[in-house]
Design an enzyme around this catalytic site. Structure first.
Site, PDB file in Angstrom:
ATOM      1  N   LYS A  65      76.279  85.540 -14.809  1.00  0.00           N
ATOM      2  CA  LYS A  65      75.434  85.584 -16.005  1.00  0.00           C
ATOM      3  C   LYS A  65      74.021  85.228 -15.543  1.00  0.00           C
ATOM      4  O   LYS A  65      73.700  84.054 -15.335  1.00  0.00           O
ATOM      5  CB  LYS A  65      75.955  84.564 -17.029  1.00  0.00           C
ATOM      6  CG  LYS A  65      75.580  84.780 -18.471  1.00  0.00           C
ATOM      7  CD  LYS A  65      74.112  84.785 -18.790  1.00  0.00           C
ATOM      8  CE  LYS A  65      73.474  83.415 -18.843  1.00  0.00           C
ATOM      9  NZ  LYS A  65      72.013  83.499 -19.100  1.00  0.00           N
ATOM     10  N   GLY A 123      69.862  75.594 -12.297  1.00  0.00           N
ATOM     11  CA  GLY A 123      68.991  75.536 -13.463  1.00  0.00           C
ATOM     12  C   GLY A 123      68.547  74.111 -13.724  1.00  0.00           C
ATOM     13  O   GLY A 123      68.461  73.294 -12.801  1.00  0.00           O
ATOM     14  N   GLU A 158      72.957  72.982  -8.843  1.00  0.00           N
ATOM     15  CA  GLU A 158      71.670  72.933  -8.124  1.00  0.00           C
ATOM     16  C   GLU A 158      70.590  72.812  -9.183  1.00  0.00           C
ATOM     17  O   GLU A 158      70.315  73.781  -9.901  1.00  0.00           O
ATOM     18  CB  GLU A 158      71.462  74.216  -7.302  1.00  0.00           C
ATOM     19  CG  GLU A 158      72.473  74.421  -6.205  1.00  0.00           C
ATOM     20  CD  GLU A 158      72.372  73.394  -5.108  1.00  0.00           C
ATOM     21  OE1 GLU A 158      71.303  72.793  -4.924  1.00  0.00           O
ATOM     22  OE2 GLU A 158      73.393  73.181  -4.431  1.00  0.00           O
ATOM     23  N   CYS A 202      62.072  75.035  -7.672  1.00  0.00           N
ATOM     24  CA  CYS A 202      62.730  73.732  -7.669  1.00  0.00           C
ATOM     25  C   CYS A 202      62.177  72.857  -6.561  1.00  0.00           C
ATOM     26  O   CYS A 202      62.198  71.637  -6.657  1.00  0.00           O
ATOM     27  CB  CYS A 202      64.227  73.902  -7.506  1.00  0.00           C
ATOM     28  SG  CYS A 202      64.680  74.944  -6.124  1.00  0.00           S
ATOM     29  N   GLN A 262      57.717  77.846 -21.669  1.00  0.00           N
ATOM     30  CA  GLN A 262      57.316  77.091 -20.483  1.00  0.00           C
ATOM     31  C   GLN A 262      55.833  76.725 -20.552  1.00  0.00           C
ATOM     32  O   GLN A 262      55.426  75.638 -20.135  1.00  0.00           O
ATOM     33  CB  GLN A 262      57.643  77.893 -19.223  1.00  0.00           C
ATOM     34  CG  GLN A 262      57.573  77.104 -17.928  1.00  0.00           C
ATOM     35  CD  GLN A 262      58.416  75.828 -17.949  1.00  0.00           C
ATOM     36  OE1 GLN A 262      59.440  75.750 -18.617  1.00  0.00           O
ATOM     37  NE2 GLN A 262      57.953  74.796 -17.237  1.00  0.00           N
ATOM     38  N   GLU A 310      60.170  66.551 -14.010  1.00  0.00           N
ATOM     39  CA  GLU A 310      59.843  67.895 -13.513  1.00  0.00           C
ATOM     40  C   GLU A 310      59.068  68.654 -14.593  1.00  0.00           C
ATOM     41  O   GLU A 310      59.518  68.756 -15.732  1.00  0.00           O
ATOM     42  CB  GLU A 310      61.136  68.645 -13.181  1.00  0.00           C
ATOM     43  CG  GLU A 310      60.876  69.985 -12.521  1.00  0.00           C
ATOM     44  CD  GLU A 310      62.161  70.770 -12.272  1.00  0.00           C
ATOM     45  OE1 GLU A 310      62.963  70.913 -13.213  1.00  0.00           O
ATOM     46  OE2 GLU A 310      62.345  71.228 -11.132  1.00  0.00           O
TER      47      GLU A 310
END
Ligand code: NAP
Length: 494
Positions: A176, A229, A251, A285, A332, A386
Site C-alpha cells: 500500500k 512513516g 522505520e 528521515c 505539511q 521532527e
C-alpha cells in the site's frame, strides 16, 4: 503533460477499486498539473490482493532463490534503461529535484543488483552436533504474504528496500504505497513484471492509510508487516499488529544532528549542511535538522551558512538550476509553519526564511523558504520534534562532551554526523553517538544499500532494512537436525 489513470494490481490484473471511488494526485510544484487518478481502495480490495498473494506464494516459494534473483537482475537492467523517464515522473509526482529523483531510482537499481546477488547466498549456518552421526543446520525460510506500507519521500527506493528482499527470500507481497506517490511504486513493480515476475507475486493496493492500509495491517493472512512513516502511524500499526501476534518492522522518524567541532574544515561543513538540511527540501528521515556547533566557530559558520542559504534556488524540481523543490502537500506546509511559530514563541531567533512562498512563480505550488533558527536550546520543541521540512536549528555548545550529550538528547536515534580532523574524537563519536547510522565528515544523509539502515529509540522497534539485516524481517529461521545413526539419540540425556 499527460495524466495517467491507474488501477490496483491484483493477481496480475489491473483492477479498479471495489469502492468505485478514485482520488487525484497533483504535482506539488503546480496544482494545475494533474499527475494521475488512482483507486481509493478499501478492505475488499485488500482481501482480494491478499488472496492473490497467498495463491501465488504456493509456487513462488518453490522457485529456487537463484532463479528468483534472475528476475531481479533483469529488473535492474530495465530500471537502468528507464531511469530518466521514471525520475521525471517522480519529480512531477512528489517534487524533489531531478538530480535527487534520479538518485531515488538509482537506489532501487542498486538494491535490485544487491538482492539479486543474495539469491545465491541467503546464508544459513551449519554447526557440529553433540551427538555422533548427526548433522544440523539452519536455513532461512520464507514466511508467506508480507504487507508493506510506504511513505512518499522515497517513493521508489523505499518500496524497493522492502519488495526486493521479500521476493528473493520467497515471500509474496501486498504493498500500500502513500497516496501522494502511488505512480512511482507502479513504475517499479511494472519493471519487475516486465522482467518476468509471475502474476500475484507482487500486488499493489492504492488508497489512504485508514481505508486501505489498516485492513492490510489487520489481515489474518499477513504475518509480516514492514512499515515506514511517522511515529504516530507506526505506533498505531504496531499496536494493531501486536494484537494478532504479527512481526511488525517499523522505520520511523529522525532528529538528526551534525556536530561541528572547532577543528572542522568549514568549507566541507557548509557543503554538508546545505545538502543534509535542504536536500529533498528537508523531507528525509535522515535530514539534518540540528546543527550542533562549538562556540569557537559559531559566528563564522553561521554567517557563511546564511549567505549560502540565501542563494539557494527554490522552485519546480524539473527546472534546471533548482536546488530545493516544493513541500509535499498543504498539510505539511501547515505543519512547518506551525513549528516556525512554536520556535519563535520559544525564544529561538529566526535567522532566515520562516515563511511560505506565495508570490509567482510559487503561487501554484507548496513552497517554503529554507529556514534557520539560531540560539536554539536543546530542550526546545523545535530541537526535539521532527519537523520534516527545510528547517535547521543551530545549537551552540562548549565542547565535545556537551555536543555528544545534546546530540543524544532526543527521542530519535536514526543518523548523526561529526565534522572534526581529530581522529581520537571521531572514534569516540562513533562509539558514543546513540544512533543507527553515524557519519564522519559527511552529512547525515547518504546511506548505501548494503549496510543496515534504521535507528534507535523512537526511530523504530529494533529492526533494520537493507544489508543482510533485512532478512531478519522477511525470513523465518528454521533449524534442521538429521540423525543418520539409525538409533534413537536423546539430546541432553544420552
Ligand atoms: P505517515 O503519515 O505515517 O504515512 C506513512 C504510510 O502510512 C502512508 O502510506 C500512509 O498512507 C500510511 N498510513 C496512514 N495511516 C495509516 C493507518 N491508520 N494504517 C495503516 N497505514 C496508514 O508518514 P509520511 O508523512 O508519509 O512520511 C513521513 C514520515 O516517514 C517521517 O516521519 C519520516 O521520518 C518517516 N520516514 C522514515 C524513514 C526511515 O527509513 N526511517 C524513511 C522515510 C520516511 P497515506 O499517506 O496514503 O494516508
Amino acid at each position: 503533460m499527460s495524466t495517467v489513470v491507474m488501477h490496483n494490481l491484483i493477481g496480475g490484473e489491473w483492477l479498479p477499486a471495489q469502492t468505485g471511488v478514485t482520488f487525484e494526485n497533483r504535482n506539488p510544484a503546480d496544482q494545475d498539473d494533474l499527475v494521475g487518478v488512482f483507486p481509493a481502495s478499501g478492505a475488499a480490495d485488500i482481501d482480494r490482493a491478499v488472496a492473490a498473494a497467498a495463491q501465488a506464494y504456493q509456487d513462488w516459494r518453490l522457485v529456487p532463490a537463484p532463479r528468483r534473483a534472475e528476475i531481479l537482475f533483469r529488473a535492474a537492467h530495465l530500471l537502468t534503461e528507464r531511469k530518466e523517464q521514471y525520475a521525471h515522473a517522480m519529480t512531477r509526482e512528489m517534487g524533489k529535484v531531478l538530480e535527487e529523483t534520479r538518485g531515488d531510482v538509482q537506489e532501487a537499481i542498486d538494491m535490485a543488483y544487491y538482492m539479486a546477488g543474495e539469491g545465491r547466498r541467503l546464508f544459513g549456518q551449519t554447526t557440529p552436533s553433540e551427538m555422533p552421526n548427526k548433522f544440523q543446520m539452519s536455513v532461512r525460510a520464507p514466511i508467506g504474504v508480507v504487507g508493506l506500507i510506504t511513505p512518499w519521500n522515497f517513493p521508489m527506493a523505499i518500496p524497493s528496500w522492502k519488495i526486493l528482499p521479500a521476493l528473493v527470500a520467497g515471500n509474496t507481497v501486498v504493498i500500500k504505497p502513500a497516496e501522494d506517490t502511488p505512480l512511482s511504486t507502479v513504475h517499479f513493480v511494472q519493471t519487475l513484471i516486465d522482467a518476468g515476475l509471475p502474476p500475484g507475486v507482487v500486488n499493489i493496493v492504492m488508497g489512504d492509510g485508514p481505508s486501505a492500509g489498516e485492513p492490510l495491517v489487520l489481515h489474518p493472512q499477513v504475518p509480516v508487516l514492514s512499515f515506514t512513516g511517522s511515529v504516530a502511524t507506526g505506533t498505531h500499526v504496531a499496536t494493531l499488529g501486536a494484537q494478532h501476534r504479527k512481526r511488525v518492522a517499523l522505520e520511523l522518524g529522525g532528529k538528526n544532528p551534525i556536530i561541528v567541532m572547532h577543528d572542522a574544515d568549514l568549507d566541507l561543513v557548509l557543503n554538508g549542511v546545505l545538502w543534509g538540511a535542504f536536500g529533498t527540501t528537508g523531507q528525509r528521515c535522515t535530514a539534518t535538522s540540528r546543527l550542533i556547533v562549538q562556540r569557537d566557530v559559531l559566528d563564522e559558520l553561521t554567517t557563511r551558512l546564511l549567505a549560502q542559504v540565501q542563494a539557494l534556488v527554490v522552485g519546480n524540481g524539473l527546472q534546471p538550476g533548482v536546488q530545493v523543490g516544493p513541500v509535499i502537500n498543504q498539510q505539511q506546509l501547515e505543519t512547518i509553519s506551525r513549528y516556525v511559530a512554536i520556535g519563535q514563541a520559544e525564544g529561538a531567533e529566526l535567522l532566515i526564511g520562516g515563511q511560505q512562498l506565495r508570490e509567482p512563480p510559487y503561487d501554484r505550488g507548496s513552497f517554503f523558504a529554507p529556514t534557520i533558527f539560531g540560539g536554539v536550546r536543546r530542550t526546545m520543541q523545535i530541537a526535539q520534534e521532527e519537523i520534516f521540512g527545510p528547517v535547521l536549528c543551530i545549537i551552540a555548545v562548549d565542547d565535545f562532551d556537551e555536543a555528544i550529550a545534546v546530540a543524544n538528547d532526543v527521542p530519535y536515534g536514526l543518523s548523526a554526523s561529526i565534522y572534526t580532523r581529530d581522529v581520537n574524537r571521531a572514534f569516540r563519536a562513533m562509539r558514543d553517538l546513540d544512533t543507527g547510522i553515524v557519519y564522519i565528515n559527511a552529512p547525515t544523509i547518504g546511506a548505501e544499500v548494503h549496510l543496515p539502515f534504521g535507528g534507535t529509540g523512537a526511530t523504530g522497534n529494533g529492526h533494520r532494512e537493507s544489508g543482510t539485516a533485512t532478512f531478519e524481517v522477511f525470513t523465518e529461521w528454521k533449524s534442521i537436525y538429521i540423525d543418520y545413526s539409525g538409533t534413537l539419540q536423546r539430546a541432553q540425556i544420552d
